[in-house]
Design a protein around this motif. Structure first.
Motif, PDB file in Angstrom:
ATOM      1  N   PRO A 194     -19.907  25.180 -25.708  1.00  0.00           N
ATOM      2  CA  PRO A 194     -18.706  24.790 -24.959  1.00  0.00           C
ATOM      3  C   PRO A 194     -18.939  23.707 -23.905  1.00  0.00           C
ATOM      4  O   PRO A 194     -18.004  23.005 -23.535  1.00  0.00           O
ATOM      5  N   PHE A 195     -20.144  23.523 -23.438  1.00  0.00           N
ATOM      6  CA  PHE A 195     -20.419  22.526 -22.401  1.00  0.00           C
ATOM      7  C   PHE A 195     -20.761  21.149 -22.984  1.00  0.00           C
ATOM      8  O   PHE A 195     -21.060  20.217 -22.242  1.00  0.00           O
ATOM      9  N   LEU A 196     -20.673  20.992 -24.300  1.00  0.00           N
ATOM     10  CA  LEU A 196     -20.991  19.733 -24.957  1.00  0.00           C
ATOM     11  C   LEU A 196     -20.030  18.636 -24.503  1.00  0.00           C
ATOM     12  O   LEU A 196     -18.835  18.867 -24.362  1.00  0.00           O
ATOM     13  N   TRP A 197     -20.528  17.436 -24.269  1.00  0.00           N
ATOM     14  CA  TRP A 197     -19.713  16.313 -23.788  1.00  0.00           C
ATOM     15  C   TRP A 197     -18.983  15.586 -24.918  1.00  0.00           C
ATOM     16  O   TRP A 197     -18.153  14.719 -24.657  1.00  0.00           O
ATOM     17  N   VAL A 198     -19.290  15.917 -26.175  1.00  0.00           N
ATOM     18  CA  VAL A 198     -18.614  15.357 -27.346  1.00  0.00           C
ATOM     19  C   VAL A 198     -18.105  16.509 -28.199  1.00  0.00           C
ATOM     20  O   VAL A 198     -18.491  17.657 -27.991  1.00  0.00           O
ATOM     21  N   GLU A 199     -17.250  16.207 -29.188  1.00  0.00           N
ATOM     22  CA  GLU A 199     -16.714  17.285 -30.032  1.00  0.00           C
ATOM     23  C   GLU A 199     -17.782  17.910 -30.910  1.00  0.00           C
ATOM     24  O   GLU A 199     -17.770  19.112 -31.160  1.00  0.00           O
ATOM     25  N   GLY A 200     -18.692  17.086 -31.422  1.00  0.00           N
ATOM     26  CA  GLY A 200     -19.742  17.588 -32.288  1.00  0.00           C
ATOM     27  C   GLY A 200     -20.984  16.725 -32.201  1.00  0.00           C
ATOM     28  O   GLY A 200     -20.908  15.530 -31.913  1.00  0.00           O
ATOM     29  N   HIS A 208     -17.289  15.428 -41.028  1.00  0.00           N
ATOM     30  CA  HIS A 208     -17.903  14.307 -40.301  1.00  0.00           C
ATOM     31  C   HIS A 208     -19.379  14.612 -40.022  1.00  0.00           C
ATOM     32  O   HIS A 208     -20.255  13.785 -40.274  1.00  0.00           O
ATOM     33  N   GLU A 209     -19.640  15.812 -39.541  1.00  0.00           N
ATOM     34  CA  GLU A 209     -21.012  16.194 -39.210  1.00  0.00           C
ATOM     35  C   GLU A 209     -21.856  16.390 -40.472  1.00  0.00           C
ATOM     36  O   GLU A 209     -23.055  16.107 -40.473  1.00  0.00           O
ATOM     37  N   ARG A 210     -21.252  16.840 -41.565  1.00  0.00           N
ATOM     38  CA  ARG A 210     -21.982  16.944 -42.841  1.00  0.00           C
ATOM     39  C   ARG A 210     -22.421  15.567 -43.329  1.00  0.00           C
ATOM     40  O   ARG A 210     -23.501  15.417 -43.901  1.00  0.00           O
ATOM     41  N   ILE A 211     -21.591  14.568 -43.099  1.00  0.00           N
ATOM     42  CA  ILE A 211     -21.967  13.203 -43.458  1.00  0.00           C
ATOM     43  C   ILE A 211     -23.198  12.796 -42.660  1.00  0.00           C
ATOM     44  O   ILE A 211     -24.143  12.207 -43.196  1.00  0.00           O
ATOM     45  N   HIS A 212     -23.227  13.137 -41.373  1.00  0.00           N
ATOM     46  CA  HIS A 212     -24.413  12.846 -40.556  1.00  0.00           C
ATOM     47  C   HIS A 212     -25.637  13.623 -41.053  1.00  0.00           C
ATOM     48  O   HIS A 212     -26.759  13.098 -41.024  1.00  0.00           O
ATOM     49  N   LEU A 213     -25.440  14.847 -41.504  1.00  0.00           N
ATOM     50  CA  LEU A 213     -26.563  15.606 -42.064  1.00  0.00           C
ATOM     51  C   LEU A 213     -27.164  14.870 -43.257  1.00  0.00           C
ATOM     52  O   LEU A 213     -28.387  14.754 -43.384  1.00  0.00           O
ATOM     53  N   PHE A 256     -23.824  21.218 -33.392  1.00  0.00           N
ATOM     54  CA  PHE A 256     -23.342  21.769 -32.135  1.00  0.00           C
ATOM     55  C   PHE A 256     -21.899  21.329 -31.957  1.00  0.00           C
ATOM     56  O   PHE A 256     -21.593  20.137 -32.028  1.00  0.00           O
ATOM     57  N   CYS A 257     -20.993  22.298 -31.765  1.00  0.00           N
ATOM     58  CA  CYS A 257     -19.564  22.014 -31.638  1.00  0.00           C
ATOM     59  C   CYS A 257     -19.042  22.565 -30.325  1.00  0.00           C
ATOM     60  O   CYS A 257     -19.377  23.690 -29.947  1.00  0.00           O
ATOM     61  N   ARG A 258     -18.223  21.767 -29.668  1.00  0.00           N
ATOM     62  CA  ARG A 258     -17.630  22.202 -28.403  1.00  0.00           C
ATOM     63  C   ARG A 258     -16.617  23.317 -28.623  1.00  0.00           C
ATOM     64  O   ARG A 258     -16.564  24.281 -27.864  1.00  0.00           O
ATOM     65  N   ASP A 259     -15.811  23.201 -29.692  1.00  0.00           N
ATOM     66  CA  ASP A 259     -14.796  24.215 -29.983  1.00  0.00           C
ATOM     67  C   ASP A 259     -15.403  25.370 -30.772  1.00  0.00           C
ATOM     68  O   ASP A 259     -16.289  25.167 -31.603  1.00  0.00           O
TER      69      ASP A 259
END
Length: 111
Positions: free
Chosen positions: A15-21, A42-47, A29-32
């Motif tokens: 929850p303290f992350l400065w970005v959504e993911g 989006h994050e799977r593409i980065h993986l 790591f996800c804020r929500d």
């Protein structure tokens, strides 16, 4: 090669992350607490990008390209959005089938 299997992904509520993911293979790591599907895609593409380049090279390339884009655009958010890794991810994060049709090193198309 990697398109044949579903990427491992460990979602961590941060929850303290400065970005959504934020992705650091295999963790996302996800804020929500309940992130939207487009963000997970989006994050799977980065993986996938991290697997192709190797995690260390991915982050070196990412930071260096960010610095170049920062000089180019003189604006932090525009620099971030124009990193080739991000351009690929943002362009395709709403397409749930993208990773099954994506070619290796597709981020180079966005460079």
């Amino acid at each position: 090669m990697f398109s044949k299997f579903r990427l491992p992904m460990i979602i961590v509520h941060t929850p303290f992350l400065w970005v959504e993911g934020l992705t650091f293979f295999p963790w996302v790591f996800c804020r929500d607490n309940n992130p939207p599907r487009w963000l997970l895609n989006h994050e799977r593409i980065h993986l996938r990008q991290q697997l192709e380049t190797g995690i260390l090279l991915f982050y070196i390339w990412y930071i260096l390209e960010y610095l170049v884009r920062l000089i180019q655009y003189r604006h932090r958010y525009r620099a971030y959005r124009n990193i080739s890794f991000e351009r690929e991810a943002y362009t395709n994060d709403k397409n749930p089938h993208y990773l099954s049709t994506r070619r290796p090193w597709a981020m180079l198309k966005y460079f």
